[in-house]
Scaffold this active site. Structure first.
Site, PDB file in Angstrom:
ATOM      1  N   ASP A   1      20.960  35.744  42.993  1.00 40.23           N
ATOM      2  CA  ASP A   1      21.699  36.896  42.505  1.00 40.23           C
ATOM      3  C   ASP A   1      20.988  38.210  42.835  1.00 40.23           C
ATOM      4  O   ASP A   1      19.764  38.320  42.724  1.00 40.23           O
ATOM      5  CB  ASP A   1      21.880  36.777  40.993  1.00 40.23           C
ATOM      6  CG  ASP A   1      22.899  37.749  40.440  1.00 40.23           C
ATOM      7  OD1 ASP A   1      23.754  38.213  41.214  1.00 40.23           O
ATOM      8  OD2 ASP A   1      22.846  38.032  39.224  1.00 40.23           O
ATOM      9  N   HIS A   2      21.773  39.190  43.218  1.00 38.03           N
ATOM     10  CA  HIS A   2      21.289  40.546  43.484  1.00 38.03           C
ATOM     11  C   HIS A   2      20.065  40.554  44.400  1.00 38.03           C
ATOM     12  O   HIS A   2      19.088  41.258  44.137  1.00 38.03           O
ATOM     13  CB  HIS A   2      21.009  41.276  42.173  1.00 38.03           C
ATOM     14  CG  HIS A   2      22.255  41.858  41.569  1.00 38.03           C
ATOM     15  ND1 HIS A   2      22.737  43.091  41.911  1.00 38.03           N
ATOM     16  CD2 HIS A   2      23.139  41.351  40.678  1.00 38.03           C
ATOM     17  CE1 HIS A   2      23.857  43.338  41.230  1.00 38.03           C
ATOM     18  NE2 HIS A   2      24.123  42.291  40.490  1.00 38.03           N
TER      19      HIS A   2
ATOM     20  N   GLU B   1      28.711  36.778  48.428  1.00 34.40           N
ATOM     21  CA  GLU B   1      29.255  37.842  47.597  1.00 34.40           C
ATOM     22  C   GLU B   1      28.527  39.137  47.937  1.00 34.40           C
ATOM     23  O   GLU B   1      27.318  39.139  48.177  1.00 34.40           O
ATOM     24  CB  GLU B   1      29.068  37.543  46.107  1.00 34.40           C
ATOM     25  CG  GLU B   1      29.446  38.724  45.212  1.00 34.40           C
ATOM     26  CD  GLU B   1      29.734  38.336  43.773  1.00 34.40           C
ATOM     27  OE1 GLU B   1      30.488  37.354  43.576  1.00 34.40           O
ATOM     28  OE2 GLU B   1      29.233  39.002  42.852  1.00 34.40           O
TER      29      GLU B   1
ATOM     30  N   LYS C   1      25.487  46.672  29.110  1.00 36.36           N
ATOM     31  CA  LYS C   1      24.968  45.362  28.747  1.00 36.36           C
ATOM     32  C   LYS C   1      25.275  45.026  27.288  1.00 36.36           C
ATOM     33  O   LYS C   1      25.138  45.859  26.394  1.00 36.36           O
ATOM     34  CB  LYS C   1      23.457  45.312  28.960  1.00 36.36           C
ATOM     35  CG  LYS C   1      23.009  45.620  30.384  1.00 36.36           C
ATOM     36  CD  LYS C   1      23.503  44.588  31.378  1.00 36.36           C
ATOM     37  CE  LYS C   1      22.972  44.854  32.777  1.00 36.36           C
ATOM     38  NZ  LYS C   1      23.481  43.899  33.768  1.00 36.36           N
TER      39      LYS C   1
ATOM     40  N   HIS D   1      30.982  42.004  37.436  1.00 38.70           N
ATOM     41  CA  HIS D   1      29.573  41.940  37.045  1.00 38.70           C
ATOM     42  C   HIS D   1      29.376  42.478  35.626  1.00 38.70           C
ATOM     43  O   HIS D   1      30.226  43.189  35.095  1.00 38.70           O
ATOM     44  CB  HIS D   1      28.722  42.739  38.021  1.00 38.70           C
ATOM     45  CG  HIS D   1      28.543  42.071  39.346  1.00 38.70           C
ATOM     46  ND1 HIS D   1      27.586  42.446  40.252  1.00 38.70           N
ATOM     47  CD2 HIS D   1      29.200  41.020  39.916  1.00 38.70           C
ATOM     48  CE1 HIS D   1      27.648  41.679  41.322  1.00 38.70           C
ATOM     49  NE2 HIS D   1      28.643  40.818  41.141  1.00 38.70           N
TER      50      HIS D   1
END
Length: 520
Positions: A176-177, A284, A326, A358
């Site tokens: 991820d990321h 992605e 968040k 996200h």
């Protein structure tokens, strides 16, 4: 460890003819049992630890790295093995479904991001029969550093959970990321089947702050061949997408799209050819690391330029209108979010990929919209950090004094994480630690501001040391392990709220909360 008893367990399993509900040895975890041509494999729970037990031909059993063995008769041997990478490899030769696979072809996919390494079993039980492909392993490099884990550990933890729960429907692992080539390579070597490219370093946010005159000057300073091509392709043009949407490019749309995003298109193309194609990864691309929302024109430009390079990602994540902060619900005008989502979805459908959402944890207000509008291609949703908050819910219930300690430390040191997150909570709008006691400690996990404080401070809490010893980490994990069943319940209630809204099983945030909460 009584290996002779385990041999007897194997005989009982073979005699049960697939009905393992009444086995005499309750340390044999029934969902994990696999019987193949009278070979038997299962996970054993003993004294708070987990082990793999395998019973098969003595000619092949040596492929497992055993800590105990026993003759099982008829040319077979039984081994007890730890849940290591080597034993996972041996197991995957027999059961390929314990390895992660690509999301390609799956309409609905969900990233779960088990930061602590103990949530995947509960998630798998929830996802069985839901028609959603789970991405169990999903960690960024920063998250790995803050939790003191490795990408391999994340993938392995998920893989063992898959075997333990007997989950044969397929699962994925997301690097991820990832931002740099070495991070992509690390994810691939650790077994990830997917990468999410965070092209932050190639997305030029500073362009959004330029005046019209400065924007013109910078754009026209490009090589004439670029200016001519982009103007010919986009300037003053309207693109019909789907039945009810269109995208128009005025001069500012063209100039901002090119100057903010074209470098990222080129970088994505480089990563695609260097890593995605050779390793058969699903791909992605994250466009959401910007200071302003992704306009329909920005999105169309990015997708069309990828198409010009013969690239179709599996999923793409725009920065949607509103705030996806968040640990709390969506902040913004839901009507405008829906109007713009219609266009983003139409662009995704035109270019053949799915939208990715996200910071998806707790964004319950937008899920009915996403579920309703993304029925053709489907959706991908990423959640992660609120698994930590559900773990803290266990702490608050079982050891409220420890929870109060964690909150005080988080409250006092919040400035340490402000550079890394966008959130509204601070010491002026959140309850002071002196106001929290055993009777109201659960409110820290239901009120938005303390939730954000606790969420963003997870790495600091886990890594804080005094006199070379962890202050909270060991106590936290010991408590979580002791109350795993309670943690599992909290996890599933939390994620079920998200899934019910996405799948249309509930219509509103209030409906799912009344069904699954309070969680105490």
């Amino acid at each position: 460890m009584d290996t002779k008893k385990l041999v007897a367990d194997v005989q009982e399993i073979l005699a049960a003819n697939g009905d393992f509900s009444n086995l005499s040895d309750k340390e044999v975890y029934a969902p994990s049992i696999q019987v193949e041509r009278k070979n038997v494999y299962f996970i054993l729970h003993e004294n708070g630890e987990k082990y793999l037990v395998a019973c098969e031909s003595g000619n092949t059993i040596g492929e497992f790295d055993a800590i105990a063995t026993e003759d099982a008769g008829n040319g077979k041997a039984l081994v007890v093995a730890e849940l290591t990478q080597a034993n996972n490899e041996a197991l995957s030769y027999r059961f390929p479904w314990v390895k992660p696979i690509s999301r390609h072809g799956y309409k609905y996919t969900f990233g779960l991001g088990d930061r602590l390494g103990s949530a995947s079993n509960a998630h798998l039980r929830l996802f069985k029969g839901r028609g959603i492909f789970p991405i169990l392993a999903q960690q960024s490099i920063r998250e790995l550093l803050l939790t003191d884990r490795t990408e391999l550990d994340v993938v392995q933890s998920a893989s063992w959970a898959v075997f333990e729960e007997g989950y044969t429907d397929g699962w994925g692992a997301d690097g991820d990321h990832v931002k740099e080539p070495y991070e992509v390579e690390y994810a691939v070597e650790s077994g990830c089947t997917m990468i999410t490219l965070d092209a932050t370093k190639k997305i030029h946010n500073e362009i959004a702050d330029l005046s019209d005159e400065e924007l013109d000057a910078k754009y026209n300073a490009l090589d004439p061949e670029f200016v001519t091509r982009f103007n010919n392709d986009y300037l003053d043009k309207t693109f019909k997408i789907g039945e009810n949407a269109e995208v128009h490019f005025d001069k500012k749309d063209v100039e901002q799209s090119v100057l903010i995003y074209f470098d990222a298109v080129e970088y994505a193309t480089y990563i695609y050819h260097r890593f995605v194609v050779p390793n058969n990864l699903d791909f992605e691309i994250s466009m959401d690391e910007t200071i302003v929302p992704t306009t329909p024109a920005n999105h169309y430009f990015f997708a069309n330029e990828l198409k010009n390079n013969n690239i179709t990602p599996e999923t793409l994540a725009p920065k949607f209108y509103g705030e996806f902060q968040k640990a709390i619900d969506y902040i913004g005008d839901l009507g405008r979010f829906e109007r713009e989502y219609v266009v983003h979805e139409a662009i995704a459908e035109k270019f053949g990929y799915r939208l990715s959402i996200h910071s998806g944890s707790d964004k319950l207000s937008v899920y009915p919209i996403i579920g309703r509008l993304s029925k053709k291609n489907g959706w991908h949703v990423k959640t992660a950090g609120t698994n930590w908050l559900e773990a803290l819910r266990v702490v608050a219930k079982e050891d409220p004094k420890l929870m109060q300690e964690i909150y005080k430390y988080s409250f006092d040191n919040l400035d340490d994480v402000k550079p890394f997150y966008v959130f509204h909570a601070d010491q002026t709008n959140s309850p002071k630690p002196s106001e929290i006691n055993d009777s109201n400690v659960m409110s820290l996990l239901t009120d938005d501001n303390p939730r954000q404080i606790l969420h963003t401070m997870y790495g600091n809490v886990l890594n804080y040391q005094e006199s070379f010893k962890y202050v909270y980490r060991d106590r936290f994990f010991d408590l979580l392990k002791k109350h795993q069943d309670e943690y599992d319940d909290f996890l599933n209630r939390h994620i079920a709220e998200h899934i019910d809204l996405l799948q249309g099983k509930a219509a509103t945030k209030e409906e799912v909360q009344s069904k699954y909460e309070p969680k105490n």
